[in-house]
Scaffold this motif. Structure first.
Motif, PDB file in Angstrom:
ATOM      1  N   CYS A  62       9.764   2.982   4.846  1.00 49.36           N
ATOM      2  CA  CYS A  62      10.377   4.092   4.124  1.00 49.36           C
ATOM      3  C   CYS A  62      11.895   4.008   4.247  1.00 49.36           C
ATOM      4  O   CYS A  62      12.424   3.827   5.342  1.00 49.36           O
ATOM      5  CB  CYS A  62       9.890   5.425   4.676  1.00 49.36           C
ATOM      6  N   ALA A  63      12.583   4.133   3.145  1.00 51.58           N
ATOM      7  CA  ALA A  63      14.038   4.011   3.157  1.00 51.58           C
ATOM      8  C   ALA A  63      14.624   4.719   1.944  1.00 51.58           C
ATOM      9  O   ALA A  63      13.906   5.139   1.028  1.00 51.58           O
ATOM     10  CB  ALA A  63      14.451   2.539   3.168  1.00 51.58           C
ATOM     11  N   PHE A  64      15.962   4.838   1.960  1.00 52.21           N
ATOM     12  CA  PHE A  64      16.695   5.395   0.823  1.00 52.21           C
ATOM     13  C   PHE A  64      17.317   4.229   0.058  1.00 52.21           C
ATOM     14  O   PHE A  64      18.345   3.683   0.471  1.00 52.21           O
ATOM     15  CB  PHE A  64      17.799   6.349   1.295  1.00 52.21           C
ATOM     16  N   PRO A  65      16.717   3.795  -1.046  1.00 56.58           N
ATOM     17  CA  PRO A  65      17.254   2.638  -1.766  1.00 56.58           C
ATOM     18  C   PRO A  65      18.487   2.995  -2.587  1.00 56.58           C
ATOM     19  O   PRO A  65      18.703   4.154  -2.957  1.00 56.58           O
ATOM     20  CB  PRO A  65      16.098   2.232  -2.686  1.00 56.58           C
ATOM     21  N   TYR A  66      19.290   1.972  -2.858  1.00 52.97           N
ATOM     22  CA  TYR A  66      20.399   2.088  -3.809  1.00 52.97           C
ATOM     23  C   TYR A  66      19.807   1.803  -5.182  1.00 52.97           C
ATOM     24  O   TYR A  66      19.181   0.760  -5.386  1.00 52.97           O
ATOM     25  CB  TYR A  66      21.481   1.074  -3.455  1.00 52.97           C
ATOM     26  N   VAL A  67      19.955   2.714  -6.128  1.00 54.92           N
ATOM     27  CA  VAL A  67      19.241   2.607  -7.399  1.00 54.92           C
ATOM     28  C   VAL A  67      20.205   2.652  -8.583  1.00 54.92           C
ATOM     29  O   VAL A  67      21.328   3.142  -8.490  1.00 54.92           O
ATOM     30  CB  VAL A  67      18.178   3.711  -7.549  1.00 54.92           C
ATOM     31  N   LEU A 124       0.824  -1.203   0.000  1.00 58.90           N
ATOM     32  CA  LEU A 124       0.000   0.000   0.000  1.00 58.90           C
ATOM     33  C   LEU A 124       0.856   1.250   0.000  1.00 58.90           C
ATOM     34  O   LEU A 124       1.962   1.273   0.527  1.00 58.90           O
ATOM     35  CB  LEU A 124      -0.903   0.007   1.246  1.00 58.90           C
ATOM     36  N   THR A 125       0.353   2.297  -0.635  1.00 62.26           N
ATOM     37  CA  THR A 125       1.066   3.571  -0.653  1.00 62.26           C
ATOM     38  C   THR A 125       1.127   4.137   0.759  1.00 62.26           C
ATOM     39  O   THR A 125       0.105   4.240   1.439  1.00 62.26           O
ATOM     40  CB  THR A 125       0.344   4.567  -1.575  1.00 62.26           C
ATOM     41  N   ILE A 126       2.326   4.496   1.238  1.00 61.98           N
ATOM     42  CA  ILE A 126       2.472   5.118   2.545  1.00 61.98           C
ATOM     43  C   ILE A 126       3.255   6.403   2.391  1.00 61.98           C
ATOM     44  O   ILE A 126       3.980   6.595   1.421  1.00 61.98           O
ATOM     45  CB  ILE A 126       3.177   4.167   3.542  1.00 61.98           C
ATOM     46  N   GLU A 127       3.091   7.290   3.333  1.00 59.04           N
ATOM     47  CA  GLU A 127       3.762   8.579   3.276  1.00 59.04           C
ATOM     48  C   GLU A 127       5.211   8.434   3.722  1.00 59.04           C
ATOM     49  O   GLU A 127       5.491   7.933   4.803  1.00 59.04           O
ATOM     50  CB  GLU A 127       3.034   9.586   4.172  1.00 59.04           C
ATOM     51  N   CYS A 128       6.133   8.868   2.884  1.00 57.33           N
ATOM     52  CA  CYS A 128       7.552   8.833   3.213  1.00 57.33           C
ATOM     53  C   CYS A 128       8.137  10.235   3.105  1.00 57.33           C
ATOM     54  O   CYS A 128       7.606  11.091   2.388  1.00 57.33           O
ATOM     55  CB  CYS A 128       8.311   7.892   2.268  1.00 57.33           C
ATOM     56  N   ARG A 129       9.256  10.444   3.802  1.00 56.07           N
ATOM     57  CA  ARG A 129       9.933  11.726   3.722  1.00 56.07           C
ATOM     58  C   ARG A 129      10.492  11.951   2.325  1.00 56.07           C
ATOM     59  O   ARG A 129      10.576  11.042   1.513  1.00 56.07           O
ATOM     60  CB  ARG A 129      11.070  11.801   4.744  1.00 56.07           C
ATOM     61  N   SER A 130      10.921  13.177   2.080  1.00 56.67           N
ATOM     62  CA  SER A 130      11.468  13.548   0.783  1.00 56.67           C
ATOM     63  C   SER A 130      12.608  12.615   0.400  1.00 56.67           C
ATOM     64  O   SER A 130      13.491  12.317   1.210  1.00 56.67           O
ATOM     65  CB  SER A 130      11.967  14.990   0.820  1.00 56.67           C
ATOM     66  N   ASN A 131      12.579  12.110  -0.849  1.00 56.54           N
ATOM     67  CA  ASN A 131      13.600  11.241  -1.433  1.00 56.54           C
ATOM     68  C   ASN A 131      13.559   9.810  -0.898  1.00 56.54           C
ATOM     69  O   ASN A 131      14.324   8.964  -1.347  1.00 56.54           O
ATOM     70  CB  ASN A 131      15.012  11.801  -1.243  1.00 56.54           C
TER      71      ASN A 131
END
Length: 738
Positions: free
Chosen positions: A232-237, A216-223
């Motif tokens: 919510c996390a900062f993935p390696y892309v 489900l779509t959840i609210e995450c911080r910028s980026n």
């Protein structure tokens, strides 16, 4: 001809008109009884699809007619084709019609894609009982009624996508082992337990595919991005770029899920800190026809990866240690970089120490406790410094790194400190930067005795490549030949990995063929380069004990010295040949040069080097890169070859510089030799000793002495070809080190 054609691919060609069928003496496509695949997608074809095109005697397995302008009804004669595995009729202008009753009778069907085809009515529950069925995509139609899935559904089902239809009800059962997408149907407007599971927002990926994200779509911080576990996390892309996948339908989600699973399993086996991976936006690159898939790798324990985690993931992807499922084929990885490194453990310990100091102050024993803490801290820092020093020692702790193997066995290679190399390169200044690749950069340096050297400096923090680093040190320290680049020494200091070579002033054969060096390589000089490189490779195969397989022969790894003599370089992927005559190892090398037999069997032999060298010979004679916008040099030469014609019909394929300066007989024999080297089966390829002998014979045809230098200096050739157009380009994709 028509009865023997097994695969007809006319996709993405802007073809207009109707599909022809036989009419009197005019043959049509209905004669293609043995054809297994019709690929007509992404054209401007119109009119009705002829019913006569399909019959029970056909062996058709794939029918792809998506993105055209077909009208009329979908022919029910398709129900006669019991061999059908993949059917894609999406995005045409068919008449509105009920869901075809004959589709559930296609017992071999694995993939059904009929998006926006004017379908209405209900989807028969028997469809999902086809025992080989994996993917069903029916979105953007007018399907209605109830969606029912029988309990005896296919155990291979992975996706049912019926988004944006008129389905009013769905018989829910717990524990479906596949994904069901119902967003955009009246069913999703009803509240009920479990409804949100099937009515989630899905991300479109181009026109053909759906995102594999399923939480489900959840609210995450910028980026930040939501992972599969809804964290919510900062993935390696980055992008996975596949040169020649064996499938054409981008809408088959099951294909990408297989890739996802194999990636995740690989990361787990290597104990990398990965929670999950997600693939998005599979597209075909318009310039090179490569399949590009966007990859997101999510951290397991924190919101972001630390430096070690990023280095580990980047290393296994950029060096192609991960082997994808066979249907994807060769690939390269392009990273977007990573800006969100997590704090190190030492940072958290500092915070802890600060808290202890404050608590001790409150307790009243400020000076004594503070002194004690400072003493303990100093002792620990000293021990950490000693441990760090031990870790970066070039030999003392080499064995402690399980990825690097035993301490390297060296013969005559000198150890240089980081400070020495820093000084001799003027602090690695840009003026001394003479090249770069996937491993890092190459700098020119001057030793105290005035000797010029080339210093290959790996990317900082790339200690994961210790095995390749050690391999190149060991190999180069023990081999000495005028056609193999010499190793002056190495540096394994301050977490740096550097190799110090003899300086080769005239760059690579690749640069010479492209005109980048400004040195004109005529036919005589190219023959001299070919014989030098062949002798260097023969030395590795026949005169070193145990024999060495280079594993990455290419024009970029053949250097040209001051006299334009060839020197084989870059031994980071090289291996010693086993007693059985082969080594079983992970596939590594460079796309365009790689031995197909090695790729298929994982068994590396000296004939793998012969194949790569054959591709280099074709570069030399054509002046073209191995792979360029879907063109493969080996296939191009083979297709043009006609030994009954002058110059074997290769006038348009040969480099004009070569064609104007060579004896026809020498050119013909050179091409024949190159094609022998690139035979599909290694047993049919010559040995390097035989290749050397044949090039010597070709040089004698041109009245050249195979054992004498052709020119004393490269100055003779400088400036003669600057400004000329070269057929050689810079569009080569690399499968390992650039």
């Amino acid at each position: 001809f028509l009865t023997e054609l097994h695969w007809l691919d006319l996709s993405d060609n802007q073809i207009e008109g109707n599909i022809p069928v036989s009419n009197g003496s005019n043959p049509g496509l209905d004669l293609l009884v043995n054809t297994e695949r019709f690929h007509f997608g992404k054209n401007q074809l119109s009119g009705e699809i002829p019913a006569r095109l399909f019959h029970s005697n056909m062996t058709l397995t794939h029918l792809l007619v998506e993105n055209n302008k077909f009208t009329g009804v979908i022919p029910d004669t398709l129900g006669f084709v019991q061999t059908m595995k993949m059917l894609d009729m999406s995005r045409n202008e068919f008449n509105t019609s009920d869901f075809p009753s004959w589709i559930p009778s296609l017992q071999s069907l694995t993939t059904l894609v009929m998006e926006k085809t004017g379908l209405q009515g209900s989807v028969p529950a028997s469809l999902f009982s086809l025992h080989q069925l994996q993917t069903v995509i029916l979105r953007n139609n007018k399907l209605n009624g109830s969606l029912e899935i029988e309990s005896a559904h296919s155990n291979q089902l992975q996706l049912i996508d019926v988004q944006n239809n008129l389905i009013e009800s769905f018989t829910q059962k717990p524990g479906y082992p596949f994904e069901i997408m119902l967003k955009g149907n009246p069913f999703c407007n009803k509240s009920g337990e479990g409804t949100e599971t099937y009515c989630i927002e899905t991300q479109q990926t181009g026109t053909d595919s759906t995102s594999l994200q399923n939480c489900l779509t959840i609210e995450c911080r910028s980026n930040q991005v939501s992972s599969r576990a809804c964290k919510c996390a900062f993935p390696y892309v980055g992008d996975l770029i596949f040169r020649a996948p064996s499938f054409l339908n981008l809408g088959n989600i099951a294909t990408y899920e297989t890739l996802e699973k194999s990636l995740m399993l690989f990361f787990q086996e290597r104990q990398l800190p990965v929670e999950s991976v997600s693939l998005h936006n599979p597209t075909i690159d318009s310039d090179d026809d490569y399949l590009v898939i966007h990859l997101q790798v999510f951290p397991s324990s924190q919101e972001s990866f630390n430096a070690t985690g990023v280095a580990g993931i980047g290393f296994v992807l950029s060096r192609q240690i991960f082997t994808p499922p066979s249907s994807f084929g060769l690939y390269v990885f392009s990273s977007d970089g990573y800006k969100y490194l997590a704090e190190t453990s030492s940072g958290s310990k500092k915070s802890s120490s600060t808290g202890i100091i404050i608590g001790a102050t409150v307790g009243g024993s400020v000076l004594a406790i503070l002194a004690l803490i400072i003493g303990i801290y100093a002792f620990r820092q000293k021990k950490r410094a000693e441990d760090a020093a031990k870790r970066i020692d070039p030999f003392a702790s080499w064995d402690s790194n399980k990825h690097s193997g035993a301490v390297p066995q060296l013969t005559g290679a000198r150890f240089f400190s980081f400070e020495e190399l820093k000084k001799w390169t003027n602090n690695f200044s840009e003026t001394n930067d003479i090249g770069c690749g996937g491993y890092g950069k190459v700098y020119r340096g001057t030793l105290p005795n005035g000797e010029l050297v080339a210093i290959k400096r790996a990317l900082q923090g790339s200690a994961q490549g210790a095995r390749e680093f050690k391999s190149e040190i060991e190999l180069l320290s023990r081999i000495h030949h005028k056609n193999v680049v010499g190793l002056a020494g190495f540096c394994f200091d301050r977490a740096e990995q550097m190799l110090v070579y003899e300086y080769i002033p005239n760059g690579t054969l690749k640069d010479g063929l492209s005109g980048k060096t400004g040195i004109r390589l005529d036919w005589m000089r190219r023959l001299n380069i070919a014989i030098g490189a062949a002798r260097g490779l023969q030395y590795l195969h026949d005169l070193v004990s145990p024999p060495i397989i280079h594993r990455d022969i290419k024009s970029n790894n053949i250097l040209l010295d001051a006299n334009l003599n060839a020197k084989v370089a870059d031994f980071g992927l090289s291996r010693f040949l086993g007693e059985k005559g082969h080594i079983t190892t992970q596939v590594k090398g460079t796309m365009g040069y790689m031995d197909p037999e090695y790729y298929m069997t994982n068994q590396l032999t000296e004939k793998s080097d012969v194949f790569s060298f054959g591709v280099v010979l074709l570069e030399i004679v054509t002046g073209k890169v191995p792979i360029d916008k879907g063109r493969y040099i080996v296939k191009e030469v083979k297709d043009a070859m006609d030994m009954t014609k002058d110059l074997y019909n290769l006038h348009e394929t040969l480099d004009p510089v070569v064609r104007s300066g060579a004896t026809p007989r020498s050119l013909e024999e050179f091409v024949v030799l190159a094609l022998k080297c690139v035979e599909e089966g290694g047993v049919n390829r010559p040995k390097m000793s035989e290749v050397v002998k044949q090039i010597e014979n070709i040089m004698e045809i041109e009245r050249l002495n195979p054992y004498a230098d052709y020119a004393s200096t490269s100055a003779t050739y400088e400036g003669e070809n600057k400004g000329l157009n070269h057929p050689y380009t810079e569009s080569l994709f690399v499968y390992s080190e650039a």
